[in-house]
Design an enzyme around this catalytic site. Structure first.
Site, short mmCIF file in Angstrom:
data_model
loop_
_atom_site.label_atom_id
_atom_site.label_comp_id
_atom_site.label_asym_id
_atom_site.label_seq_id
_atom_site.Cartn_x
_atom_site.Cartn_y
_atom_site.Cartn_z
N ASP A 92 49.63 14.48 -56.82
CA ASP A 92 49.39 13.81 -55.54
C ASP A 92 47.91 14.01 -55.21
OD1 ASP A 92 50.61 14.19 -52.09
OD2 ASP A 92 48.85 13.20 -52.95
N HIS A 145 47.21 20.49 -37.85
CA HIS A 145 47.69 19.10 -37.80
C HIS A 145 49.18 19.03 -37.46
CE1 HIS A 145 43.95 17.57 -39.34
NE2 HIS A 145 44.03 18.30 -40.43
N ASP A 190 37.11 23.24 -38.04
CA ASP A 190 37.55 22.52 -39.24
C ASP A 190 37.00 21.08 -39.15
OD1 ASP A 190 40.21 22.63 -41.33
OD2 ASP A 190 39.52 20.65 -40.71
N HIS A 218 38.39 18.36 -39.82
CA HIS A 218 39.41 17.36 -39.42
C HIS A 218 39.83 17.63 -37.97
CE1 HIS A 218 39.91 17.69 -43.86
NE2 HIS A 218 40.04 16.39 -43.77
N ASP A 277 36.08 23.36 -44.34
CA ASP A 277 35.78 22.07 -44.98
C ASP A 277 34.65 21.35 -44.23
OD1 ASP A 277 39.05 20.81 -43.86
OD2 ASP A 277 37.37 21.68 -42.75
N TYR A 312 38.03 23.44 -49.02
CA TYR A 312 38.56 23.07 -50.33
C TYR A 312 37.55 23.20 -51.46
CZ TYR A 312 41.92 21.61 -46.99
OH TYR A 312 42.80 21.64 -45.92
#
Ligand SMILES: CC(O)(O)NCCCCNCCCN
Ligand SMILES: [Zn+2]
Length: 678
Positions: A22, A137, A174, A176, A267, A307
């Site tokens: 994935d 999230h 972060d 995001h 990240d 990451y």
């Protein structure tokens, strides 16, 4: 105040992993945890922390935020085969289940709550929990973006319930948007949620309208949700620092949280394939240092994303090093935020104007014609290249980033000086000694005379002055030789001592010395060569003395009720100081100081982010309680009380704005309202 830094890590959380191919989820690998921990060990940071064990979060604790249905679905996956796991995972956006995921996610929740307990009980001052799967999230009834349970949201609800807290700050750095946290607390005024995130005008995942700067919260929660969207990639250290100076920190000090929790995703750091940003690991030391000044130092840092293993590891180490109280490494890169960042900062300040006292007099006239401009902004932003030459962008040069970081971190990390604060063992100094102090022997008179000969020799007549200069120079030398991190000297003539300290440091070879002088500065050394930057905070305009780039006078009389100096420190002094990037800071307090002890302590605490925390404080010897408070702030033994927060008056806001307009081209970190591109 409590001391010690907790580190929570359990290798069982590395069991959760992707069983099928994935391309979206395959970056969330177990090695994120193990390599971060190994990096901490390689810098001998693990042994300096207080180990606190993880535990499984209970179902009851998970139900503080999630629905029973969500919990049941997660629990049911433990016995599934790969086919079934894949099928359940497909119900969510960017999430994968493994047979151990449920157990790991409960450990992530439990580790987070263990950290909250360790900090709230006073067992430690602050700490970090290395957890996966991440949390920010995940929503009441859904997994999302590699997250199953919302560790940080559960921690906030848990802290409110168990410790009766009414003001919790969540900082989400972060890259995001933690939409899960936003949804959970958007109507809750007791939790202030701040997130910056890659957004690119809603192009970037999760591509939500409600991630934009105008999502300020709902109902009673209005003003307590702060979104700072990054509409370009390549954001760097200066953009992140500007966001703290001009958005987050003024909000945070006005909110005055009882606990700070960080959704600590890395990240947003250089080399990360998701973020595509340029900020280097040491910036996280600065961000952490700022947040340590809140909530009496009660700070819980919880891992979210990150990451690029090398970038992640170095950033985790920078965070833990700072939590431990080590000097803050020098920030690198050009100190100038890009236009896109300044526009985002300007927009979020305007959106929050109705809800914050510190923004009461914010000039939002630019908003009038913004509506006609927004499509222009989009068009303008889309085709122009990113302001920051994105040195390291695409993710197929992971190795190049690794080599870059190897070199970069070599000159960032430095041996921690054994002693934090030095003072002179002269009579009466014992009253402001703190445990970090090392006594420094005094210099003998001939040595002093030789040192000050050539300048101010005429001034230096009395023995008393000579002796005090000798003490100060003895301390200063320890700092210049990097044997001691900072020092404090009492002086009968702070102005003279400061002038001598500046000249001596420049002669020693320091290229940029910052001097923040509080009170009447009778002597002003000449600053033409740029080797000194003087900011003089005094009550009234000195006749005939106008400010210039390296010699700025800020007229400020502190409010009688409390400490209204935050806006001057955050909105002006720090941005100028960070633009200058000094390699030594001299803080001097002379006669007729127009600032209270809490204002000066705030200054000392926040200026420790500069010059690898090298500070020499020179204070009038009559100011006993000030000496004690500044020694405390320098020793790091405790965060001195910054006093009752008082918002700036309109007159003071105007004064700061006028100074910002005057100097924002020279000292670019002052920029917080760009000319919107038309
Ligand atoms: C914890 C975290 O914030 O790092 N999770 C990031 C999840 C990124 C998902 N990307 C989906 C892309 C779909 N086109
Ligand atoms: Zn992330």
């Amino acid at each position: 105040m409590a001391s010690g830094t907790a580190l929570i890590y359990d290798e069982k959380m590395a069991t959760h992993k992707l069983l099928w191919s994935d391309p979206i989820c395959d970056i969330e690998v177990p090695e994120r945890l193990s390599s971060s921990y190994e990096q901490l060990k390689s810098y001998h940071l693990v042994e300096r922390c207080v180990p606190v064990p993880a535990r499984e979060g209970s179902e009851e604790e998970i139900l503080l935020v999630h629905s029973l249905e969500h919990l049941e679905v997660a629990k049911s996956t433990q016995t599934m085969n790969e086919e079934e796991l894949k099928r359940v995972s497909e119900n969510y956006d960017a999430f994968f289940f493994h047979p151990s995921t449920y157990h790991c996610a409960r450990l992530a929740v439990g580790a987070t709550l263990q950290l909250v307990d360790a900090v709230m009980s006073g067992e430690v001052r602050n700490g970090m929990a290395l957890v996966r799967p991440p949390g920010h999230h995940s929503q009441r009834n859904a997994a999302n973006g590699f997250c199953l349970f919302n560790n940080v949201a559960i921690a906030a609800e848990y802290a409110k319930l168990k410790y009766g807290l009414q003001r919790i700050l969540i900082v989400d750095w972060d890259v995001h948007h933690g939409q899960g946290i936003q949804y959970i607390f958007e109507e809750d005024p007791s939790v202030l949620y701040f997130s910056w995130h890659r957004y690119e005008h809603q192009e970037f995942w999760p591509s939500l309208k409600e991630s934009d700067y105008d999502a300020v919260g709902l109902g009673k929660g209005k003003g307590f949700n702060i979104n700072l969207p990054w509409n370009k990639v390549g954001m760097g250290n200066s953009d992140y620092l500007a966001a703290f100076f001009h958005v987050l920190l003024p909000m945070a000090f006005e909110f005055d949280p009882e606990l700070v929790i960080v959704s600590s995703g890395y990240d947003s750091g250089i080399g990360d394939p998701e973020g595509q940003m340029n900020a280097t690991p040491e910036v996280f030391a600065h961000l952490t240092h700022f947040l340590m000044q809140l909530a009496n130092g009660k700070l819980c840092v919880i891992l979210e994303g990150g990451y690029h293993l090398k970038s992640l590891g170095e950033s985790v180490c920078m965070t833990v090093k700072t939590l431990l109280g080590d000097p803050v490494p020098q920030i690198t890169g050009e100190m100038a935020p890009c236009l896109s960042a300044v526009e985002s900062i300007q927009n979020v300040r305007a959106a929050h104007k109705p809800y914050w006292k510190w923004l009461a007099y914010e000039d939002t006239s630019f908003l009038q014609n913004l509506s006609t401009k927004s499509h222009l902004l989009k068009k303008a932003n889309s085709n122009t290249s990113t302001e920051h030459e994105t040195k390291i962008t695409n993710n197929n040069n992971t190795v190049k980033v690794e080599r870059f970081l190897e070199l970069h971190m070599k000159n960032i990390l430095f041996p921690v000086p054994p002693i934090k604060t030095a003072t002179i063992g002269s009579e009466g100094s014992e009253h402001f000694l703190s445990e970090h102090v090392q006594l420094v022997k005094e210099m003998d008179k001939t040595e002093i005379k030789s040192l000050v000969s050539g300048f101010y020799a005429d001034l230096v007549e009395e023995d008393k002055i000579l002796l005090s200069l000798g003490s100060m120079l003895a301390i200063l030398d320890k700092i210049l030789k990097k044997e001691v991190c900072n020092g404090i000297a009492a002086s009968p003539t702070a102005a003279l001592s400061a002038a001598v300290a500046l000249r001596h440091s420049v002669r020693f070879g320091f290229q940029r010395v910052l001097c923040v002088f509080v009170g009447d500065m009778q002597i002003t050394p000449n600053t033409e060569d740029g080797k000194m930057l003087i900011i003089n905070i005094c009550e009234k305009e000195q006749p005939g003395k106008t400010s210039c780039k390296h010699c700025i006078s800020l007229n400020w009389k502190e409010d009688a009720e409390g400490n209204d100096f935050f806006s001057a420190v955050l909105g002006f002094i720090l941005p100028v100081a960070y633009s200058y990037q000094p390699n030594l800071t001299v803080i001097a307090v002379g006669p007729n100081r127009s600032l209270g002890i809490s204002g000066i302590s705030l200054l000392v605490a926040l200026l420790q982010g500069l010059a690898e925390s090298r500070i020499v404080a020179v204070i009038e010897d009559t100011e006993i309680s000030l000496l004690q408070s500044v020694a405390k702030a320098l020793g790091g033994a405790s965060t001195p009380p910054f006093g009752i927060y008082v918002p700036p008056t309109q007159e003071k806001v105007k004064k700061i704005k006028a100074l910002r307009d005057q100097f924002q081209q020279e000292w670019k970190m002052l920029q917080c309202s760009g000319k919107l591109s038309d």
